[in-house]
Design an enzyme around this catalytic site. Structure first.
Site, PDB file in Angstrom:
ATOM      1  N   TRP A 319      13.143 -29.196 -37.353  1.00  0.00           N
ATOM      2  CA  TRP A 319      14.471 -30.040 -37.665  1.00  0.00           C
ATOM      3  C   TRP A 319      13.970 -31.323 -38.513  1.00  0.00           C
ATOM      4  O   TRP A 319      14.485 -31.859 -39.460  1.00  0.00           O
ATOM      5  CB  TRP A 319      15.334 -30.180 -36.594  1.00  0.00           C
ATOM      6  CG  TRP A 319      16.690 -31.076 -36.855  1.00  0.00           C
ATOM      7  CD1 TRP A 319      17.851 -30.977 -37.403  1.00  0.00           C
ATOM      8  CD2 TRP A 319      16.605 -32.813 -36.833  1.00  0.00           C
ATOM      9  NE1 TRP A 319      18.513 -31.741 -37.719  1.00  0.00           N
ATOM     10  CE2 TRP A 319      17.909 -32.913 -37.345  1.00  0.00           C
ATOM     11  CE3 TRP A 319      15.633 -33.612 -36.577  1.00  0.00           C
ATOM     12  CZ2 TRP A 319      18.300 -34.404 -37.558  1.00  0.00           C
ATOM     13  CZ3 TRP A 319      16.122 -34.864 -36.650  1.00  0.00           C
ATOM     14  CH2 TRP A 319      17.350 -35.242 -36.811  1.00  0.00           C
ATOM     15  N   HIS A 320      12.791 -31.919 -38.005  1.00  0.00           N
ATOM     16  CA  HIS A 320      12.382 -33.210 -38.393  1.00  0.00           C
ATOM     17  C   HIS A 320      11.730 -33.134 -39.807  1.00  0.00           C
ATOM     18  O   HIS A 320      11.711 -33.925 -40.424  1.00  0.00           O
ATOM     19  CB  HIS A 320      11.442 -33.825 -37.191  1.00  0.00           C
ATOM     20  CG  HIS A 320      12.064 -34.478 -36.254  1.00  0.00           C
ATOM     21  ND1 HIS A 320      12.453 -33.849 -34.980  1.00  0.00           N
ATOM     22  CD2 HIS A 320      12.523 -35.924 -35.956  1.00  0.00           C
ATOM     23  CE1 HIS A 320      13.019 -34.656 -34.223  1.00  0.00           C
ATOM     24  NE2 HIS A 320      13.182 -35.850 -34.906  1.00  0.00           N
ATOM     25  N   GLY A 321      11.251 -32.029 -40.002  1.00  0.00           N
ATOM     26  CA  GLY A 321      10.417 -31.962 -41.448  1.00  0.00           C
ATOM     27  C   GLY A 321      10.180 -30.559 -41.649  1.00  0.00           C
ATOM     28  O   GLY A 321       9.445 -29.870 -40.670  1.00  0.00           O
TER      29      GLY A 321
END
Length: 474
Positions: A319-321
């Protein structure tokens, strides 16, 4: 456009706030917020605002369908559509690059894939849209009858591009009924300025040094320099992220919203489980409510519990990257969550408290290395050097080469601010001034302190110094 920019502080925000306060009905105020949020996004992302608007329209009709049918099929199509929008716009390039690398390794010709620009904030507003659909399905709230009200929830500029993730059930009532009072506005402004100071004065100062060290060849760093580099980044990511959350919460109060807290002194944790109860709380709660518990949580036996944790942290990293370093970061945290569940947590509780804190900080700082760098191999080498196992060149930099007056001044402030010491001191000060009936002296002191933070923040911004937006990959 970011909160720590002159155009936002002295142009956009004052105009929006004045227009908002001049109107006394929430339906008109929602229109002001919606128009302001769309303008805010256009100024940063241009035509990509159309993607967000399309998402709002799609979810508005999915919400009505889900409420009418109350079927898992309707929910499945709604959630799947949102996930596909996120996958295509955020992860297409990642998948295309990795498939091409695989094809090349087998001697095949790679395919030509279009480059898709990452829309800033898409992870946040997609998760909020999914929250809306699930909450409607669970009958925790009714579907919105006015698309403008749903659009305000999805696009609200205070938390659009850097969070926190606001669950629909937490603000559904506030979208159609909220009161803005003078004390609330005053409290919001103070909270916003505190967050601005965290971001501009502290996070940027340590972030600049972290960048310098990570740009230095690893062979030219001593082990202590590598540790100092990731210490600086640990300070940056916390004060930057917590600062943006403070600013979002403060702006929310100005406009009548009460957003939940997003950070609770995570660096004082004694376990990785506790760390995730204190770090990015809105994301942890989202995954718990909309993935971990629906998958069965810990109710289906230990094996399923560990699998659910593995999946949650795999997706947390992703989700973060869109990168292997982010995936590793998530799985690294998930690994320690699982071993703590397996029994290490019980052993950990028997240790001396400072050792518990040291364990958490070491794990978290090692993980931050991979969060910081896009190059997984570089991250491995950096961690290797932290433990003195990387071969050095003839000349190496030492910590003194990266220490300046600001860093030396702020290190004690950072250490104190990362603990609950200031909160406890603040409580005692309030008690004291209330007891002697001099509470106004305390208020004037706070006002003066707030003005000083704002003054120095503006000076830093006006100097055009280092001021990154580190959530562009989210």
């Amino acid at each position: 456009m970011v909160f720590s920019s002159p155009i936002f502080l002295f142009g956009f925000l004052p105009i929006v706030t004045i227009c908002y306060l001049l109107l006394n009905k929430w339906k008109y105020r929602n229109i002001v917020l919606l128009v302001a949020s769309i303008i805010f996004y256009i100024m940063g992302e241009g035509e990509l605002v159309l993607l967000m608007i399309s998402s709002i329209i799609i979810n508005f009709y999915f919400g009505k369908w889900i409420e009418k049918k109350q079927s898992k099929k309707a929910l499945f199509f709604g959630v799947t559509t949102n996930i596909l929008l996120l996958l295509v716009n955020k992860y297409f390039n990642f998948f295309a690059e990795n498939i091409n690398d695989l094809l090349i390794s087998f001697g095949s010709t790679p395919f030509k894939a279009p480059k898709i620009k990452l829309p800033i904030g898409i992870s946040f507003y997609t998760f909020q849209s999914i929250s809306y659909l699930v909450d409607v399905y669970r009958k925790e709230n009714k579907a919105q009858t006015k698309i403008t009200d749903l659009a305000v929830y999805v696009s609200l500029f205070p938390q659009l591009v850097a969070g926190p993730i606001v669950r629909y059930k937490d603000v559904a009532h506030q979208l159609i009924h909220r009161v803005t009072s003078a004390p609330q506005i005053y409290s919001g402004i103070k909270r916003f300025i505190l967050g601005l100071g965290k971001k501009v004065i502290i996070a940027n100062t340590f972030g600049a040094q972290a960048d310098l060290i990570f740009e230095t060849a690893i062979a030219d760093q001593t082990s202590l320099v590598s540790w100092f580099g990731i210490f600086c980044y640990s300070v940056q990511i916390y004060f930057d992220f917590a600062g943006y959350s403070d600013m979002a919460i403060g702006l929310g109060r100005v406009f009548g919203f009460e957003f939940l807290e997003n950070f609770n002194f995570p660096y004082i944790s004694k376990s990785i489980q506790e760390f995730w109860r204190r770090w990015h709380i809105s994301l942890s709660n989202w995954f718990k409510d909309y993935l971990y518990i629906p998958l069965g949580g810990n109710r289906k036996g230990k094996l399923f519990t560990y699998f659910n944790l593995f999946l949650v942290f795999l997706l947390t990293g992703f989700w973060h990257g869109a990168g292997w370093s982010f995936i590793f970061w998530g799985l690294f945290h998930g690994f320690f969550m699982i071993i703590e569940k397996l029994g290490f947590g019980k052993f950990l509780k028997k240790l001396w408290a400072p050792l518990q804190h040291a364990y958490v900080l070491i794990v978290v700082m090692i993980a931050w290395v991979f969060f910081k760098t896009d190059d997984f191999g570089y991250g491995v080498d950096f961690v290797t050097n932290m433990f003195g196992l990387f071969p050095h060149s003839g000349e190496t930099y030492v910590i003194a080469d990266y220490l300046n007056k600001e860093i030396i001044l702020f290190i004690p402030i950072v250490l104190i601010s990362s603990s609950t010491l200031l909160d406890r001191l603040h409580y005692k000060v309030v008690q004291y001034f209330t007891k002697i009936s001099k509470y106004s002296i305390y208020e004037y002191s706070v006002l003066a302190g707030t003005f000083i933070i704002f003054f120095f923040s503006v000076i830093r911004i006006s100097m055009g110094s280092y001021n990154p937006f580190i959530y562009f990959r989210f």
